[in-house]
Motif scaffolding. Structure first.
Motif, PDB file in Angstrom:
ATOM      1  N   PHE B  33       0.845  -1.190   0.000  1.00 21.42           N
ATOM      2  CA  PHE B  33       0.000   0.000   0.000  1.00 21.42           C
ATOM      3  C   PHE B  33       0.882   1.242   0.000  1.00 21.42           C
ATOM      4  O   PHE B  33       1.928   1.280   0.643  1.00 21.42           O
ATOM      5  N   TYR B  35       0.451   5.406   1.017  1.00 19.51           N
ATOM      6  CA  TYR B  35      -0.386   6.401   1.674  1.00 19.51           C
ATOM      7  C   TYR B  35       0.314   7.756   1.627  1.00 19.51           C
ATOM      8  O   TYR B  35       1.536   7.840   1.598  1.00 19.51           O
ATOM      9  N   PRO B  43      -3.085   9.420   7.624  1.00 16.42           N
ATOM     10  CA  PRO B  43      -2.698   8.927   6.292  1.00 16.42           C
ATOM     11  C   PRO B  43      -3.913   8.745   5.392  1.00 16.42           C
ATOM     12  O   PRO B  43      -4.963   8.276   5.835  1.00 16.42           O
ATOM     13  N   LEU B  91       3.949   7.260   2.859  1.00 23.12           N
ATOM     14  CA  LEU B  91       4.151   6.036   3.632  1.00 23.12           C
ATOM     15  C   LEU B  91       3.865   4.817   2.770  1.00 23.12           C
ATOM     16  O   LEU B  91       2.891   4.792   2.008  1.00 23.12           O
ATOM     17  N   GLU B 101      -3.536  -6.934   8.692  1.00 25.49           N
ATOM     18  CA  GLU B 101      -2.433  -6.291   9.391  1.00 25.49           C
ATOM     19  C   GLU B 101      -1.516  -5.664   8.349  1.00 25.49           C
ATOM     20  O   GLU B 101      -1.375  -6.192   7.245  1.00 25.49           O
ATOM     21  N   ALA B 102      -0.923  -4.551   8.655  1.00 19.12           N
ATOM     22  CA  ALA B 102       0.028  -3.930   7.732  1.00 19.12           C
ATOM     23  C   ALA B 102       1.192  -3.365   8.515  1.00 19.12           C
ATOM     24  O   ALA B 102       1.020  -2.833   9.616  1.00 19.12           O
ATOM     25  N   PHE B 103       2.371  -3.489   7.936  1.00 13.55           N
ATOM     26  CA  PHE B 103       3.592  -2.967   8.530  1.00 13.55           C
ATOM     27  C   PHE B 103       4.042  -1.772   7.700  1.00 13.55           C
ATOM     28  O   PHE B 103       4.180  -1.874   6.482  1.00 13.55           O
ATOM     29  N   PHE B 104       4.274  -0.667   8.386  1.00 16.11           N
ATOM     30  CA  PHE B 104       4.611   0.568   7.699  1.00 16.11           C
ATOM     31  C   PHE B 104       6.101   0.846   7.721  1.00 16.11           C
ATOM     32  O   PHE B 104       6.800   0.521   8.689  1.00 16.11           O
ATOM     33  N   GLY B 105       6.568   1.487   6.667  1.00 10.29           N
ATOM     34  CA  GLY B 105       7.920   2.018   6.639  1.00 10.29           C
ATOM     35  C   GLY B 105       7.972   3.350   7.358  1.00 10.29           C
ATOM     36  O   GLY B 105       6.960   3.849   7.849  1.00 10.29           O
ATOM     37  N   GLN B 106       9.176   3.942   7.421  1.00  8.99           N
ATOM     38  CA  GLN B 106       9.347   5.198   8.138  1.00  8.99           C
ATOM     39  C   GLN B 106       8.904   6.397   7.317  1.00  8.99           C
ATOM     40  O   GLN B 106       8.792   7.494   7.847  1.00  8.99           O
TER      41      GLN B 106
END
Lengths: 111, 113
Positions: B33, B35, B43, B91, B101-106
């Motif tokens: 994804f 954002y 977001p 993002l 569930e989702a894991f985001f970058g910085q």
């Protein structure tokens, strides 16, 4: 369509006090619910999620949230906050291949 | 890798310049994804990939925005002829599959001057 409302843009609280961050959602279908935390200049970190089952969900750092279907709410709580909890918290709902986020609540923990 | 990696972390572009933002998802994650997070906002969804297929691009604000994931792993978000209103944090997130569930970058902070 799905949407998320976080009623409080800022919540000031003293260290070791309890806190509740409010989240309401609207959806025409069953949803998954999430709370994320964002520290300055960082991405989003997952605190907890509700997919199904028990309506009381426990997450990291001592946070918990309760899914209330009749009130379409998913409020985040912590019985005793620390200075390090100062951050922005986002409630989210997912569906149709995307996540919908609220506008965020800034938690400011004071010594 | 251990997490979602985005580069660059910061990008300053002159108005009218083209930019490319990169996202390395967690290895094996099918869903990806993008954002956009404006200052002081939550977001906002831009686009969604399942492997290399872009299944939803309904959030892309204009035809100046383009995203690709040609081999089903690394993704690039390209913005052509940047405008000041494009200034935001972009993002990227990945998940094994779907939206449980989702894991985001910085994130990449884009500033258009």
């Amino acid at each position: 369509a799905q949407s998320v409302t976080q009623l409080d843009s800022q919540v000031p609280v003293f260290e070791e006090a309890p806190v509740e961050l409010r989240c309401n959602y609207s959806s025409s279908v069953s949803v998954y619910l999430f709370w994320y935390v964002q520290y300055p200049n960082q991405g989003l970190q997952l605190l907890l999620k509700y997919l199904s089952g028990s309506t009381l969900v426990k997450g990291i750092n001592g946070f918990e949230a309760e899914f209330n279907k009749s009130q379409t709410s998913f409020h985040l709580r912590k019985p005793s906050v620390h200075i390090s909890d100062t951050a922005e918290y986002f409630c989210a709902v997912s569906g149709f291949n995307k996540f919908y986020f609220g506008s965020g609540t800034k938690l400011n923990v004071k010594p | 890798g251990a997490g979602v990696s985005q580069s660059p972390r910061y990008k300053v572009a002159k108005r009218g310049q083209d930019v490319a933002l990169r996202c390395d998802p967690i290895s094996g994650h099918v869903s990806l994804f993008w954002y956009q997070q404006a200052l002081g906002q939550g977001p906002e969804f831009l686009t969604y990939f399942q492997n290399e297929a872009q299944l939803d691009k309904s959030g892309l604000p204009s035809d100046r925005f383009f995203a690709e994931r040609p081999e089903g792993s690394v993704s690039t978000l390209k913005i052509q002829r940047t405008q000041q209103e494009d200034s935001a944090v972009y993002l990227c997130a990945s998940s094994l599959a779907g939206v449980t569930e989702a894991f985001f970058g910085q994130g990449t902070r884009l500033t258009v001057v």
